[in-house]
Motif scaffolding. Structure first.
Motif, PDB file in Angstrom:
ATOM      1  N   GLY A 155      12.499  -5.340   1.588  1.00 50.65           N
ATOM      2  CA  GLY A 155      11.361  -5.619   2.462  1.00 50.65           C
ATOM      3  C   GLY A 155      10.053  -5.664   1.690  1.00 50.65           C
ATOM      4  N   TYR A 156       9.904  -4.749   0.737  1.00 50.98           N
ATOM      5  CA  TYR A 156       8.692  -4.734  -0.090  1.00 50.98           C
ATOM      6  C   TYR A 156       8.610  -5.985  -0.958  1.00 50.98           C
ATOM      7  N   VAL A 157       9.718  -6.388  -1.541  1.00 52.57           N
ATOM      8  CA  VAL A 157       9.736  -7.607  -2.363  1.00 52.57           C
ATOM      9  C   VAL A 157       9.442  -8.830  -1.498  1.00 52.57           C
ATOM     10  N   ALA A 158       9.951  -8.844  -0.279  1.00 49.89           N
ATOM     11  CA  ALA A 158       9.673  -9.966   0.626  1.00 49.89           C
ATOM     12  C   ALA A 158       8.193 -10.006   1.020  1.00 49.89           C
ATOM     13  N   SER A 159       7.524  -8.852   1.038  1.00 53.13           N
ATOM     14  CA  SER A 159       6.085  -8.864   1.318  1.00 53.13           C
ATOM     15  C   SER A 159       5.316  -9.524   0.175  1.00 53.13           C
ATOM     16  N   TRP A 160       5.822  -9.409  -1.047  1.00 56.02           N
ATOM     17  CA  TRP A 160       5.219 -10.141  -2.165  1.00 56.02           C
ATOM     18  C   TRP A 160       5.443 -11.637  -2.004  1.00 56.02           C
ATOM     19  N   LEU A 161       6.576 -12.007  -1.431  1.00 53.33           N
ATOM     20  CA  LEU A 161       6.823 -13.416  -1.118  1.00 53.33           C
ATOM     21  C   LEU A 161       5.748 -13.921  -0.155  1.00 53.33           C
ATOM     22  N   PHE A 162       5.389 -13.107   0.834  1.00 57.69           N
ATOM     23  CA  PHE A 162       4.320 -13.458   1.769  1.00 57.69           C
ATOM     24  C   PHE A 162       3.000 -13.688   1.033  1.00 57.69           C
ATOM     25  N   ALA A 209      11.692 -13.989   7.575  1.00 58.59           N
ATOM     26  CA  ALA A 209      12.996 -14.652   7.648  1.00 58.59           C
ATOM     27  C   ALA A 209      13.773 -14.455   6.347  1.00 58.59           C
ATOM     28  N   ALA A 210      13.063 -14.537   5.215  1.00 58.57           N
ATOM     29  CA  ALA A 210      13.725 -14.301   3.925  1.00 58.57           C
ATOM     30  C   ALA A 210      14.203 -12.859   3.827  1.00 58.57           C
ATOM     31  N   ALA A 211      13.401 -11.925   4.342  1.00 54.83           N
ATOM     32  CA  ALA A 211      13.824 -10.522   4.347  1.00 54.83           C
ATOM     33  C   ALA A 211      15.003 -10.309   5.288  1.00 54.83           C
ATOM     34  N   GLY A 212      15.015 -11.039   6.393  1.00 55.21           N
ATOM     35  CA  GLY A 212      16.114 -10.928   7.348  1.00 55.21           C
ATOM     36  C   GLY A 212      17.437 -11.437   6.806  1.00 55.21           C
ATOM     37  N   MET A 213      17.391 -12.303   5.813  1.00 55.45           N
ATOM     38  CA  MET A 213      18.623 -12.769   5.187  1.00 55.45           C
ATOM     39  C   MET A 213      19.280 -11.663   4.372  1.00 55.45           C
ATOM     40  N   VAL A 214      18.511 -10.648   4.021  1.00 57.59           N
ATOM     41  CA  VAL A 214      19.066  -9.519   3.265  1.00 57.59           C
ATOM     42  C   VAL A 214      19.555  -8.441   4.225  1.00 57.59           C
ATOM     43  N   HIS A 215      18.666  -7.981   5.126  1.00 56.00           N
ATOM     44  CA  HIS A 215      19.018  -6.922   6.078  1.00 56.00           C
ATOM     45  C   HIS A 215      17.984  -6.913   7.194  1.00 56.00           C
ATOM     46  N   ARG A 216      18.383  -6.465   8.384  1.00 57.95           N
ATOM     47  CA  ARG A 216      17.464  -6.432   9.519  1.00 57.95           C
ATOM     48  C   ARG A 216      16.315  -5.455   9.308  1.00 57.95           C
ATOM     49  N   VAL A 217      16.576  -4.330   8.687  1.00 61.55           N
ATOM     50  CA  VAL A 217      15.539  -3.334   8.459  1.00 61.55           C
ATOM     51  C   VAL A 217      14.478  -3.870   7.488  1.00 61.55           C
ATOM     52  N   SER A 218      14.873  -4.757   6.614  1.00 64.18           N
ATOM     53  CA  SER A 218      13.936  -5.332   5.654  1.00 64.18           C
ATOM     54  C   SER A 218      12.836  -6.137   6.347  1.00 64.18           C
ATOM     55  N   VAL A 228      10.048  -3.620   7.238  1.00 66.71           N
ATOM     56  CA  VAL A 228       9.333  -3.194   6.030  1.00 66.71           C
ATOM     57  C   VAL A 228       8.470  -4.333   5.511  1.00 66.71           C
ATOM     58  N   CYS A 229       8.986  -5.538   5.533  1.00 64.10           N
ATOM     59  CA  CYS A 229       8.224  -6.711   5.092  1.00 64.10           C
ATOM     60  C   CYS A 229       6.989  -6.900   5.962  1.00 64.10           C
ATOM     61  N   ILE A 259       1.214  -6.737   6.237  1.00 60.59           N
ATOM     62  CA  ILE A 259      -0.035  -6.468   6.959  1.00 60.59           C
ATOM     63  C   ILE A 259      -0.968  -5.623   6.102  1.00 60.59           C
ATOM     64  N   VAL A 260      -0.425  -4.622   5.420  1.00 60.30           N
ATOM     65  CA  VAL A 260      -1.248  -3.806   4.528  1.00 60.30           C
ATOM     66  C   VAL A 260      -1.794  -4.662   3.377  1.00 60.30           C
ATOM     67  N   GLY A 261      -0.949  -5.496   2.802  1.00 60.01           N
ATOM     68  CA  GLY A 261      -1.396  -6.382   1.734  1.00 60.01           C
ATOM     69  C   GLY A 261      -2.453  -7.358   2.208  1.00 60.01           C
ATOM     70  N   LEU A 262      -2.300  -7.896   3.407  1.00 62.24           N
ATOM     71  CA  LEU A 262      -3.280  -8.823   3.968  1.00 62.24           C
ATOM     72  C   LEU A 262      -4.620  -8.123   4.187  1.00 62.24           C
ATOM     73  N   TYR A 263      -4.588  -6.861   4.615  1.00 59.38           N
ATOM     74  CA  TYR A 263      -5.825  -6.095   4.797  1.00 59.38           C
ATOM     75  C   TYR A 263      -6.576  -5.963   3.470  1.00 59.38           C
ATOM     76  N   TYR A 264      -5.862  -5.617   2.420  1.00 62.29           N
ATOM     77  CA  TYR A 264      -6.518  -5.438   1.130  1.00 62.29           C
ATOM     78  C   TYR A 264      -6.970  -6.759   0.513  1.00 62.29           C
TER      79      TYR A 264
END
Length: 130
Positions: free
Chosen positions: A41-48, A84-93, A96-97, A102-107
Motif C-alpha cells: 500500500g505504501y509503495v502504491a502511494s508512491w505510484l500515486f 486499483a494497482a494496490a488492489g491487485m496485490v491485496h484488499r488491505v493495500s 493503506v494506499c 492523502i498524507v503525501g498529497l497534504y505535504y
C-alpha cells in the motif's frame, strides 16, 4: 531550481512504470504477510505521487506554465489508478494506499504553497524597489 518540465514528465512516467511493474512482479510476496501488505500500500502511494507528477507536467507542457492540478479530474484519477494497482496485490493495500496518498498529497500541497508564496513575495519586494 530543478529539471525541465519535459524531463520531469519523462522521469515521473518512468518511475510510475517501474513501481507498477514492481508491484505486479512481486504481488505474491507482497500479499503473503500483513507487513508486506502494508508495504504494498505504501509503495502504491508512491505510484500515486509519480502519476500525479506526470499528469501535472503533461498539462504544463500542453496548456502552458502555471496550469495547476485540480482535485476532481487529476488527483481523483491518479488516486483511483493507484488504489486499483494496490488492489491487485491485496484488499488491505487499498486502504493503506489511500491513507498514505492523502498524507503525501497534504505535504505536496504544503510544499507547493510555501514555494509559490516565497516566489510571489520575492517578486512583490522587487517591484517595490523600482
Amino acid at each position: 531550481m530543478g529539471v525541465s518540465t519535459g524531463a520531469s514528465f519523462g522521469m515521473a512516467i518512468l518511475c510510475s512504470v517501474l513501481v507498477f511493474s514492481g508491484l505486479q512482479m512481486y504481488k505474491n510476496q507482497l500479499g503473503s504477510t500483513r507487513l508486506m501488505t502494508l508495504v504494498a500500500g505504501y509503495v502504491a502511494s508512491w505510484l500515486f505521487i509519480f502519476m500525479l507528477t506526470a499528469v501535472n507536467n503533461l498539462e504544463n507542457i500542453m496548456f502552458g506554465k502555471g496550469f495547476q492540478a485540480r482535485v476532481i479530474p487529476e488527483v481523483t484519477l491518479c488516486l483511483v489508478l493507484a488504489c486499483a494497482a494496490a488492489g491487485m496485490v491485496h484488499r488491505v493495500s487499498i486502504t493503506v494506499c489511500l491513507l498514505c496518498s492523502i498524507v503525501g498529497l497534504y505535504y505536496i500541497n504544503k510544499l507547493s504553497q510555501s514555494t509559490t508564496s516565497a516566489q510571489v513575495s520575492h517578486n512583490a519586494n522587487y517591484k517595490k524597489k523600482k
